[in-house]
Scaffold this motif. Structure first.
Motif, short mmCIF file in Angstrom:
data_model
loop_
_atom_site.label_atom_id
_atom_site.label_comp_id
_atom_site.label_asym_id
_atom_site.label_seq_id
_atom_site.Cartn_x
_atom_site.Cartn_y
_atom_site.Cartn_z
N PHE A 18 0.82 -1.37 -0.18
CA PHE A 18 -0.06 0.15 0.04
C PHE A 18 0.74 1.30 -0.11
O PHE A 18 0.82 2.39 -1.48
N ARG A 19 1.76 1.53 0.48
CA ARG A 19 2.98 2.42 0.66
C ARG A 19 3.17 3.22 -0.04
O ARG A 19 3.31 3.81 -0.60
N PRO A 20 4.22 2.18 -1.10
CA PRO A 20 4.41 2.87 -2.69
C PRO A 20 3.95 3.31 -3.62
O PRO A 20 3.24 3.84 -4.29
N TRP A 21 2.68 1.84 -3.53
CA TRP A 21 1.72 2.61 -4.27
C TRP A 21 0.82 3.55 -4.47
O TRP A 21 0.39 4.85 -5.22
N LEU A 22 0.50 4.05 -2.60
CA LEU A 22 -0.03 5.10 -2.28
C LEU A 22 0.71 6.19 -2.72
O LEU A 22 0.21 7.49 -3.24
N ALA A 195 -6.54 8.50 -3.74
CA ALA A 195 -5.41 7.45 -4.11
C ALA A 195 -5.99 6.24 -3.03
O ALA A 195 -6.27 4.87 -3.37
N TRP A 196 -6.07 7.04 -1.94
CA TRP A 196 -6.80 6.13 -1.23
C TRP A 196 -7.96 5.30 -2.10
O TRP A 196 -8.27 4.06 -1.38
N GLN A 197 -8.93 5.75 -1.71
CA GLN A 197 -10.62 5.41 -2.26
C GLN A 197 -10.74 4.56 -3.65
O GLN A 197 -10.84 3.45 -3.21
#
Length: 215
Positions: A18-22, A195-197
């Protein structure tokens, strides 16, 4: 420039992915996503073909392989300095890296007791003093940084540090660990980010269930 390909695990569970994707999605860095689910007890055997650690996330850029969440973020920050993944002020940048490293290597009690689980129905669980200490430290980080920057994010605008703490936002939410107004305000800023959504909407419809991630 050769395309960036980010290999990730299940969006429901994979905090590391999740971290790098976000970070990349939120700042408009172009990349191709390839999801390989954790659908085997010992991890998907396909991981060994794409990652030297047999783990995700891993970023492919031509013949280069970059693994570990923070290393991926650092690499794309170097490739796209105009995206300002780190604060421009040298002192703020040092602090942002410090809290990101603290998140990367710390808060073990919280991680173990409350794995990331995007589609979990919000409910409290009994937690240890060690978990409560982790929660208190994270809340203090968020409060101090947002007070200094003026918010709404840790360093004013969205940065790598926000991406590094994003899985904690999910944990605090679904395990109902916090109630402080400042904390809830920051969590709302992160959870409503487009981006979170985008990640969340994909996570909640995933068909896979991993028993180890079900707390």
């Amino acid at each position: 420039m050769e395309k960036l390909t980010l290999y990730i695990g299940n969006k429901n569970y994979s905090s590391w992915s999740f971290r790098p994707w976000l970070a990349m999605e939120a700042t408009g860095i172009p990349f191709e996503e390839v999801l390989i689910p954790f659908d085997f007890a010992a991890g998907n055997p396909k991981f060994k073909d794409i990652s030297p650690t047999k783990l995700v996330p891993v970023l492919h850029h031509g013949d280069l392989r970059v693994w570990e969440s923070l290393s991926i973020i650092e690499y794309v920050a170097d490739l796209f300095p105009e995206k300002q993944l780190w604060p421009t002020n040298i002192k703020d940048r040092a602090v942002a890296r410090s809290v990101s490293m603290e998140m990367l290597g710390g808060f073990r009690a919280l991680r173990l007791a409350c794995p990331m689980h995007m589609r979990r129905k919000k409910s409290k669980i009994e937690v240890s003093d060690a978990v409560r200490n982790d929660v208190e430290r994270i809340e203090n980080i968020w409060r101090e940084l947002r007070a200094r920057s003026g918010g709404p994010y840790l360093f004013g605008t969205f940065s790598a540090a926000d991406a590094m703490f994003a899985p904690v936002v999910c944990r605090f939410d679904v395990y109902d660990l916090v109630s402080n107004e400042d904390t809830m305000e920051y969590m709302q800023e992160i959870k409503t980010h487009p981006a979170w959504q985008k990640w969340y909407q994909a996570a909640i419809v995933e068909p896979w269930t991993v028993p180890e991630g079900e707390a």
